[in-house]
Scaffold this motif. Structure first.
Motif, PDB file in Angstrom:
ATOM      1  N   ALA A   1      20.670 -31.477  37.418  1.00 26.15           N
ATOM      2  CA  ALA A   1      20.576 -30.046  37.130  1.00 26.15           C
ATOM      3  C   ALA A   1      19.498 -29.791  36.076  1.00 26.15           C
ATOM      4  N   ASP A   2      19.462 -30.627  35.035  1.00 25.26           N
ATOM      5  CA  ASP A   2      18.429 -30.477  34.004  1.00 25.26           C
ATOM      6  C   ASP A   2      17.034 -30.675  34.585  1.00 25.26           C
ATOM      7  N   GLU A   3      16.892 -31.610  35.512  1.00 26.76           N
ATOM      8  CA  GLU A   3      15.593 -31.833  36.157  1.00 26.76           C
ATOM      9  C   GLU A   3      15.163 -30.589  36.925  1.00 26.76           C
ATOM     10  N   GLN A   4      16.101 -29.953  37.594  1.00 23.20           N
ATOM     11  CA  GLN A   4      15.779 -28.734  38.338  1.00 23.20           C
ATOM     12  C   GLN A   4      15.384 -27.607  37.394  1.00 23.20           C
ATOM     13  N   ILE A   5      16.065 -27.517  36.275  1.00 23.90           N
ATOM     14  CA  ILE A   5      15.734 -26.495  35.282  1.00 23.90           C
ATOM     15  C   ILE A   5      14.316 -26.739  34.775  1.00 23.90           C
TER      16      ILE A   5
ATOM     17  N   ASP B   1      17.537 -19.228  45.244  1.00 22.96           N
ATOM     18  CA  ASP B   1      16.411 -18.439  44.744  1.00 22.96           C
ATOM     19  C   ASP B   1      16.879 -17.407  43.716  1.00 22.96           C
ATOM     20  N   LYS B   2      18.017 -16.774  43.982  1.00 20.39           N
ATOM     21  CA  LYS B   2      18.566 -15.798  43.043  1.00 20.39           C
ATOM     22  C   LYS B   2      18.923 -16.473  41.717  1.00 20.39           C
ATOM     23  N   LEU B   3      19.526 -17.641  41.801  1.00 19.58           N
ATOM     24  CA  LEU B   3      19.903 -18.379  40.605  1.00 19.58           C
ATOM     25  C   LEU B   3      18.670 -18.781  39.803  1.00 19.58           C
ATOM     26  N   LYS B   4      17.635 -19.247  40.491  1.00 19.34           N
ATOM     27  CA  LYS B   4      16.390 -19.622  39.811  1.00 19.34           C
ATOM     28  C   LYS B   4      15.798 -18.418  39.097  1.00 19.34           C
TER      29      LYS B   4
END
Length: 60
Positions: free
Chosen positions: A48-52, A5-8
């Motif tokens: 990772a790109d999908e999550q971004i 959550d912090k990273l997001k």
């Protein structure tokens, strides 16, 4: 709050920079391993790109 959550929260509004970081990190791994794990690295970069991309747009 979880680390994820912090990273997001840190990425919010900086999606392009995050994508560039993912690309550079993957390239560095490929270089260090002589592309031995290129397929796995490419898959990780894609995930990772999908999550971004799933991050909600910034307000403002």
């Amino acid at each position: 709050m979880s680390m994820l959550d912090k990273l997001k929260g840190m990425m919010k509004g900086h999606e392009d920079t995050a994508r560039q970081g993912v690309e550079k990190a993957g390239d560095a791994v490929d270089e260090k391993t002589g592309n031995k794990y290129q397929s796995q690295v490419d898959t990780a970069q894609q995930k990772a790109d999908e999550q971004i991309d799933r991050q909600p747009p910034t307000d403002g």
